[in-house]
Design a protein around this motif. Structure first.
Motif, PDB file in Angstrom:
ATOM      1  N   GLY A 219       0.849  -1.186   0.000  1.00  0.00           N
ATOM      2  CA  GLY A 219       0.000   0.000   0.000  1.00  0.00           C
ATOM      3  C   GLY A 219       0.881   1.231   0.000  1.00  0.00           C
ATOM      4  O   GLY A 219       1.882   1.283   0.714  1.00  0.00           O
TER       5      GLY A 219
ATOM      6  N   ALA B 139      -4.637   1.288   1.769  1.00  0.00           N
ATOM      7  CA  ALA B 139      -4.291   0.850   0.410  1.00  0.00           C
ATOM      8  C   ALA B 139      -3.743  -0.575   0.434  1.00  0.00           C
ATOM      9  O   ALA B 139      -4.028  -1.380  -0.463  1.00  0.00           O
ATOM     10  CB  ALA B 139      -3.277   1.813  -0.214  1.00  0.00           C
TER      11      ALA B 139
ATOM     12  N   ASP C 240      -4.975   1.125  -8.481  1.00  0.00           N
ATOM     13  CA  ASP C 240      -4.452  -0.183  -8.097  1.00  0.00           C
ATOM     14  C   ASP C 240      -3.700  -0.794  -9.264  1.00  0.00           C
ATOM     15  O   ASP C 240      -4.056  -0.602 -10.413  1.00  0.00           O
ATOM     16  CB  ASP C 240      -5.597  -1.130  -7.718  1.00  0.00           C
TER      17      ASP C 240
END
Length: 192
Positions: free
Chosen positions: A143, A164, A187
């Motif tokens: 993340g 994240a 992403d």
């Protein structure tokens, strides 16, 4: 004599303070060093970008259970060495505990530079490990939070990179960048 004793005590105190900042298994900084060090980095960089990469190892528990704790410990040390090899001179690599690490990238050239680092982390950590007679393959979920875009405090950056990370973990591999203020997510999964 008093000067020498005072100097020895000060030296000993500094050594103990430094040891309290180090993870004994990996030799990396530990979580107690993170808040102070990241606060200094953010303050010193002003509005320049830094990237906080929160890394969780995928399939580590299965490897640890299958091969035993000594092999698991050796695996964590090898992961730490690989992450350290990716870090720049001013970057921080921290073992948060268990199989979670943080790499603070102090000079990403751009968002793309932070994403390129995440991809290098993923590829490097996911490459096979040789420990004794065992070849072990694990993965990584990452993340990313960017300062100042996602916050200027340690708490905000860690919270955003952790959120994240959980999105990346849902896919078991790859990375996710903290959600934009408008709620858009960026992403990336590993290449097939």
């Amino acid at each position: 004599m008093s000067y020498r004793n005072t100097l020895n005590q000060m030296t000993l105190k500094q050594k103990f303070e430094q040891l309290a900042r180090i993870d004994p298994m990996t030799g990396l900084l530990n979580r107690s060093a993170l808040a102070a060090d990241v606060t200094k980095i953010v303050a010193g960089r002003g509005d320049a970008m830094i990237a906080v990469h929160t890394i969780d190892l995928d399939h580590f528990k299965a490897a640890n259970d299958r091969f035993g704790h000594p092999v698991g410990d050796a695996l964590l040390r090898q992961v730490a060495a690989r992450l350290s090899s990716l870090a720049g001179r001013s970057d921080l690599v921290v073992r948060m505990g268990g199989d979670e690490f943080i790499l603070v990238q102090t000079v990403p050239s751009s968002r793309g530079g932070a994403e390129a680092m995440a991809q290098r982390i993923f590829e490097t950590v996911s490459a096979p490990y040789r420990i004794g007679d065992h070849e072990i393959v694990i993965g990584a979920s990452i993340g990313i939070a960017l300062s100042p875009e996602h916050g200027k405090t340690v708490e905000a950056l860690l919270s955003r990179s952790d959120a994240a990370l959980y999105r990346a973990k849902e896919r078991r591999g790859g990375y996710a960048i903290a959600a934009e203020p408008a709620g858009l997510d960026h992403d990336r999964q590993r290449a097939a």
